[in-house]
Design a protein around this motif. Sequence first.
Motif, short mmCIF file in Angstrom:
data_model
loop_
_atom_site.label_atom_id
_atom_site.label_comp_id
_atom_site.label_asym_id
_atom_site.label_seq_id
_atom_site.Cartn_x
_atom_site.Cartn_y
_atom_site.Cartn_z
N VAL A 111 -12.46 -0.68 -19.19
CA VAL A 111 -11.65 0.54 -18.96
C VAL A 111 -10.19 0.15 -18.79
N MET A 112 -9.93 -0.83 -17.91
CA MET A 112 -8.54 -1.19 -17.63
C MET A 112 -7.91 -1.99 -18.77
N PHE A 113 -8.70 -2.79 -19.48
CA PHE A 113 -8.19 -3.48 -20.67
C PHE A 113 -7.76 -2.45 -21.71
N SER A 114 -8.59 -1.44 -21.91
CA SER A 114 -8.27 -0.37 -22.87
C SER A 114 -7.02 0.38 -22.44
N PHE A 115 -6.91 0.65 -21.14
CA PHE A 115 -5.71 1.31 -20.62
C PHE A 115 -4.48 0.46 -20.93
N GLY A 116 -4.57 -0.84 -20.66
CA GLY A 116 -3.44 -1.74 -20.94
C GLY A 116 -3.07 -1.76 -22.40
N LEU A 117 -4.07 -1.85 -23.27
CA LEU A 117 -3.79 -1.81 -24.72
C LEU A 117 -3.19 -0.47 -25.12
N GLY A 118 -3.68 0.60 -24.51
CA GLY A 118 -3.15 1.92 -24.83
C GLY A 118 -1.70 2.10 -24.43
N THR A 119 -1.26 1.39 -23.39
CA THR A 119 0.14 1.49 -22.97
C THR A 119 1.05 0.61 -23.81
N LEU A 120 0.47 -0.37 -24.49
CA LEU A 120 1.27 -1.36 -25.21
C LEU A 120 2.20 -0.75 -26.28
N PRO A 121 1.71 0.11 -27.16
CA PRO A 121 2.62 0.65 -28.19
C PRO A 121 3.82 1.40 -27.59
N ASN A 122 3.56 2.21 -26.56
CA ASN A 122 4.66 2.96 -25.94
C ASN A 122 5.66 2.04 -25.26
N LEU A 123 5.16 1.04 -24.54
CA LEU A 123 6.08 0.13 -23.85
C LEU A 123 6.89 -0.70 -24.85
N LEU A 124 6.25 -1.14 -25.92
CA LEU A 124 7.00 -1.88 -26.94
C LEU A 124 8.04 -0.99 -27.62
N ALA A 125 7.64 0.22 -27.94
CA ALA A 125 8.58 1.15 -28.58
C ALA A 125 9.75 1.47 -27.65
N LEU A 126 9.45 1.69 -26.38
CA LEU A 126 10.53 1.97 -25.43
C LEU A 126 11.47 0.78 -25.32
#
Length: 188
Positions: free
Chosen positions: A129-144
Amino acid sequence: DRERYTFALHGGRIASYTLAGAIAGSIGGALMTPALHHLHMLFMLLANLLLIAAGLNLAGIASVTRFLEQLGMPLWRRLQPLLTRVLPLNSAPRALAAGALWGWLPCGMIYAVLPSALAAGDTWAGALVMFSFGLGTLPNLLALTLLWDKLQASGALARVRLGAGLAVVALGVVGIALLGSHMLAMQH
């Protein structure tokens, strides 16, 4: 090198989230017995309510998760001095260590997802669950990271926050609706 350091930083962050999820999942597994099925439903409801709260916070509508962030401050005060030991981020191992510390920074979004890891009721499922959450945040954080100046200058940053926050609110609402339909199905 900057890209490698950036990915190492986020790799460390996601590793910390995964560890937190494993811990929460283990605790949930110890609590989730057939006799405590209602407790599992309560954890799921709490997880979705916290998602809604985190979404409202992210959208800038309400700061309802700030109290959760205060709960994590004692741990962060102990870890924060370690951050000075890995700065500056001039190597991949330093960036990885900084990311691992960043993963324990008090954050309402993380605290909103952790009950889902707890409700998963298993070490590996909680970690996933938390690994998926972390991966899910990755594109937004990289884009930001890459687009921060452009978004801020154009005034689009507020719209991006609002859209992302409302999407998180929608996930929480859908989760509550699914939980409700599951509970109704159990009564029949």
